[in-house]
Design an enzyme around this catalytic site. Sequence first.
Site, PDB file in Angstrom:
ATOM      1  N   CYS A 229      22.320 -39.406  12.463  1.00  0.00           N
ATOM      2  CA  CYS A 229      23.179 -40.574  12.219  1.00  0.00           C
ATOM      3  C   CYS A 229      24.657 -40.229  12.029  1.00  0.00           C
ATOM      4  O   CYS A 229      25.529 -40.846  12.654  1.00  0.00           O
ATOM      5  CB  CYS A 229      22.667 -41.355  11.013  1.00  0.00           C
ATOM      6  SG  CYS A 229      22.300 -40.339   9.580  1.00  0.00           S
TER       7      CYS A 229
ATOM      8  N   HIS B 191      27.503 -45.152   6.382  1.00  0.00           N
ATOM      9  CA  HIS B 191      28.085 -43.828   6.139  1.00  0.00           C
ATOM     10  C   HIS B 191      29.590 -43.877   6.398  1.00  0.00           C
ATOM     11  O   HIS B 191      30.045 -44.585   7.307  1.00  0.00           O
ATOM     12  CB  HIS B 191      27.512 -42.797   7.113  1.00  0.00           C
ATOM     13  CG  HIS B 191      26.091 -42.409   6.847  1.00  0.00           C
ATOM     14  ND1 HIS B 191      25.370 -42.848   5.774  1.00  0.00           N
ATOM     15  CD2 HIS B 191      25.259 -41.562   7.533  1.00  0.00           C
ATOM     16  CE1 HIS B 191      24.156 -42.314   5.808  1.00  0.00           C
ATOM     17  NE2 HIS B 191      24.060 -41.533   6.874  1.00  0.00           N
TER      18      HIS B 191
END
Lengths: 337, 337
Positions: A130, A243
């Site tokens: 990711c 994130h």
Amino acid sequence: MSKPVNIAILGATGAVGTELLKLLESRNFPLNSLKLLASPRSAGSKLTFKGETLEVKEVKANSFSNIDLVLASAGSSVSKVWAKTITNAGAVMIDNSSAFRLDPDVPLIIPEINPKSLIGHNKIIANPNCTTILMAMVIYPLHKIKPIKRIVVSTYQSVSGAGTQAMEEMKQQFKNIFNDKKPEAKILPYPLAFNLFLHDSKMTDTGYCEEEMKMVNETRKIFNEPDLKVTATCVRVPVLRAHSESINLEFDEPFPINKAREAILQTSGIQLCENWQKNHFPMPVDASNHDDVLVGRIRQDISHPCGLELWICGDQILKGAALNAVQIAELLINKNY
Amino acid sequence: MSKPVNIAILGATGAVGTELLKLLESRNFPLNSLKLLASPRSAGSKLTFKGETLEVKEVKANSFSNIDLVLASAGSSVSKVWAKTITNAGAVMIDNSSAFRLDPDVPLIIPEINPKSLIGHNKIIANPNCTTILMAMVIYPLHKIKPIKRIVVSTYQSVSGAGTQAMEEMKQQFKNIFNDKKPEAKILPYPLAFNLFLHDSKMTDTGYCEEEMKMVNETRKIFNEPDLKVTATCVRVPVLRAHSESINLEFDEPFPINKAREAILQTSGIQLCENWQKNHFPMPVDASNHDDVLVGRIRQDISHPCGLELWICGDQILKGAALNAVQIAELLINKNY
């Protein structure tokens, strides 16, 4: 692969699995049938798809007959166990785990960056890590203009990357603290409420953890730049699902900021988010539940004549995982790879 | 300055002010008298010192007569207003704000690093920015061995740096979210619960915010290295009182890790915190309420032959502010500067 297709989701009840289901619905994916699979522990759960209730079945040796495409998101060990069964049954596996990412026979795909690496695949296709996807999405358009020489990145990773149970555990930790109880950590290695810690993936002998080495090695593979210099520090923070990354780039010559902004504005999948007057730049709450990776606060690095500083936020479960996997599936079908 | 001294704390009710009070008590500071001062808004509050209740008085033109030393921690504008009054009254001012830090006539002091810069001061002494102190504490011992060429730092700054009210606001934001209410941001620029954002200090024309430029300019001044190359990205995270920093250092030649560890182990005020087996490195909850800055995860940078990666955590209110100020005061008294 001809459409419509018979799809199985392996790991349907996890954070990424449930998002895969939503994306297949919202993107009107050309489905013939949908099968939800999980470990014995999660089998029996019921999930809703296009108004219908589907039961999650236990994954078994015969689960993949008549399946065209498996979206696997049940972790590396599960992917390793079932990969042969899946491909032997004739299905293509898009694997969200790290199991096969660095296998030279397995393409590691971000559709906006290296779609052609899919050509001639051997039925296993890997979905990158990711943090790597989110960073690559933003820096690749710059790399195409002037080759990146070195990347220094520090991450601010949400708890969703550790799974649904970790998300619930972190929330409970906050509640405990507010009730003068100790925050408990069973899924997470340490309490994350009002705290943060370096990513707890396995340590390698370089002193970098596996998560950090994924950013190094996967970026190199996706960019097809085996010698690209990358150093990463990965940190888990008390954020729910997006994130953030502080990225320092070095080029061989100065990279004008306006040229960087222009390249970003012209690239699909990323979005410039800069309001200098209001000090408003990408934030996890803005990036959550959004397909695009947000980028902002682009600055000429004052410590290096050929440096650029970037700040990005992206939804870890969407473009960082489920969305990228579904985009790979769409590419397979639409390009008939 | 001869001991014992008459001390005034300006900004006694703030996050740093209350910590100053605790430190004067716990370190058995050679006090003759203690006066607590604050703005009209906070005047009248009662604080405890060595079992006695002291009333916080409103700061006025005659507040500083017979005072030897003022510990000022009420923000930059307040320091600018009262500095002349303080020094004209004959007192020395240790200022925790940014008001005079870059003034060439004002020493900017970290007692472990540049104590001798105190000699010949003109009654105003500046306490550096918190993130700068924490970083400088760890990297200066390395800089003494081999000069640092460039610093790339990304911070993870706790809400305490924005003050007591911001701390309470962030807690309330979490509570609101748990009660399905919207998190409100009045003190903070944006909600910080389950979120993070780039430091909201004033933007400069380089695209760096003031907090980031403090790390650049103050490190240069403290190290007496006007050309040191520094780039910083400062980020506010939902942590209560310790700051963390991901620091990438470049030297002119390789810096062996063991040599770095040795230098850290031999330096007072910093502490090596590395358990590679347990993946246990500095965390804000471990650094909170501790005098020492924690450092760990020291790695040879795999992207640069002369690079080192470090991870640090330190109490923003203690060594990042109040403790450093009290240490400066102790130095003034003990060395009779």
